[in-house]
Design an enzyme around this catalytic site. Sequence first.
Site, PDB file in Angstrom:
ATOM      1  CG  ASP A 167       0.624  -3.086  -0.740  1.00  0.00           C
ATOM      2  OD1 ASP A 167      -0.337  -3.862  -0.890  1.00  0.00           O
ATOM      3  OD2 ASP A 167       1.800  -3.386  -1.036  1.00  0.00           O
ATOM      4  CG  ASP A 212       3.828  -8.866  -6.676  1.00  0.00           C
ATOM      5  OD1 ASP A 212       4.521  -9.893  -6.523  1.00  0.00           O
ATOM      6  OD2 ASP A 212       4.146  -7.764  -6.205  1.00  0.00           O
ATOM      7  CG  ASP A 254       3.155   1.641   2.000  1.00  0.00           C
ATOM      8  OD1 ASP A 254       2.399   0.774   1.543  1.00  0.00           O
ATOM      9  OD2 ASP A 254       4.371   1.692   1.717  1.00  0.00           O
ATOM     10  CG  ASP A 270      -6.268 -11.020   6.200  1.00  0.00           C
ATOM     11  OD1 ASP A 270      -7.510 -11.040   6.100  1.00  0.00           O
ATOM     12  OD2 ASP A 270      -5.513 -11.609   5.400  1.00  0.00           O
TER      13      ASP A 270
END
Length: 494
Positions: free
Chosen positions: A150, A243, A152, A95
Site C-alpha cells: 500500500d 485480502d 504508506d 486509480d
Amino acid sequence: MAITISYIIIAIYSIALLLIFFYSLAQLNLLVNYLTQKRKNQTAPKFNLLDPREIPFVTIQLPVYNEEYVMERLLENIAKIEYPKSKLEIQVLDDSTDDSVAVTSKRISELQETGLDIQHIRRTDRTGFKAGALKEGLNIAKGEFIAIFDADFMPSSDWLKKTVIYFKDPEIGVVQTRWGHLNRDYSTLTKIQAFALDAHFTLEQVGRNAKGHFINFNGTAGIWRKETILDAGNWEGDTLTEDLDLSYRAQLKNWKFKYLEDVETPAELPVVISAARSQQFRWNKGGAENFRKTVWSVISAKNIPFKTKFHGVMHLLNSSMFLCVFTVALLSIPMLYIKNMYGHLAWVFEATSFFILSTIILFICYWFTYKSVQGSSFDNFVDYIKLFFTFFSVALGFSLHNSIAVLEGHMGKRSEFVRTPKFNINNLTQSWKGNKYLAKKLSPNMILEFALMLYFLFGMYSAVPLNDFGLFPFHFMLFLGFSFVFFKSLTARA
C-alpha cells in the site's frame, strides 16, 4: 411482564459473555502456540539468490488512489529495492482522480530512465476498487511472484531478499511480513492502534501459523505466488477485505502461508480519528462479510482438521466480538437493576463473573505480544498496564461504530470501499490540518456516542444508590471510551 423481560436480558447478556469467553480461550490457545513456536529453531528450503538460475522473477504491485502526500516517498523507497533489474517489474496501479496523477507519471518516467522496469497503469473506472486494480495488473504481470505494498508502506531495500527465498517450497503460496509503525508515538490514537496491530501480528499470526491454522494475507507487505492467486479464483471485490477473502480461498485449496515475524515492514498509522473510523469500519465490515461468504466452506471442508476449523471460525468472527462487547455494555446497566430487584437471581451474576477472567486472559496474552516488541523491563510493564486499559477503553468507545459495520456485513449491505487517507506525518511538529482527503462531514454515529457517554455516566451514578460497585470500573472505562471517541471526532484532533 417485567420478570419475562428480565429473563430475556439475562439470556442475551449471558450468551454474549459466553462468546467473549470462548474468544479469549481461543486467544489463550494462540498464546501457547506462539510461545511454543518461539522456542523452535525451524529450517525451511530457500532460494539461493547468489545463483542466477534460482532468482525468481518478481512483480511489485503498488495499488494507489489519490495519494498525493505519500506518492513521492513510496516511489523513492521502492526504487531502492535491491534485486536484479532483469528479474523485477513494478506496477503502479493508479486509480487516482486528482492532481497526483501527473506528479506520479512524471516521477515514473524519471525512474524508467534509470533502467527500472516500472509501469504506470491506469483504469477507466474503479470497478472492484483495490481488488479490481490488483486483478487487472495481474493479467499483464510478468512475475512468477507478486509483492504488494500500500502507499504508506516503506519496505527495507533488502526486503525481497528476505522474503522471496521461502517460495522454494512449492507448497507455499504466500509470504507475509509483520507491520511496523512509523508514527507509533505520535498520539494516544496511534499508540493504541499500534498496540492492537502488534497483538495481531505477533500472537495471532504466529499462533495460527505455528500449528498450520489459517492466517490471512494482510493486504500489503507480503508476496503471493501468482499460481496461488489464479488457483484460488483470483481477486474478488465483493467484500471490503479482499485480502482475507482470497487468503481463505487459497488455504482451502491447500496452499500454505509463511509468516515472518522477524521481517518488519514499516507503515503509517492514521493520525486523525475520522481516518481511523473509516479504516475500522472497512476492516470490521469486511470481516463480517467474509464470515458470511466463507464460514460454511471452512466448516464443511474435508481437508482440514477440527482445530483448524475452530480457529478459522473464530478468526472470521473476530470483528463480530465488537457486537458481543457492545451488547454486554448496553445491557450491563439493566442487569445492575435486575440484580437489585430480584434477589433470587443473584446466582446468575456470580456465574457471569467469568467476564473478568476473559479480561485477565486478554491482559496476559497482550503482555506477551507487547514485550516481544517493546521489551520486558519493569518500566515497560508499567507502561503496558496504562496502555492496555487505555486501549481497552477506546476499543469500548469504538464498539458502537464497529458493531454497525459488523451488522451491515452480516446482513449483506453493500458499501463503497473507502480508502484510509495518508498523511506522511511522523512527529508532533507536523500538522495534518489542510489534508484535502480528510472527511469533511462528522460521523452521524456521534450523536449516539454522545448519548452512550451519558448513559454510562448514569451507570456509574447508579452504583451509589444501589450500593453495588461491581460494574463501576467497566462503566467508567465505557464512559472514558465513548468520551474519547466523541470529543476527538468533534474536535477532529487525533
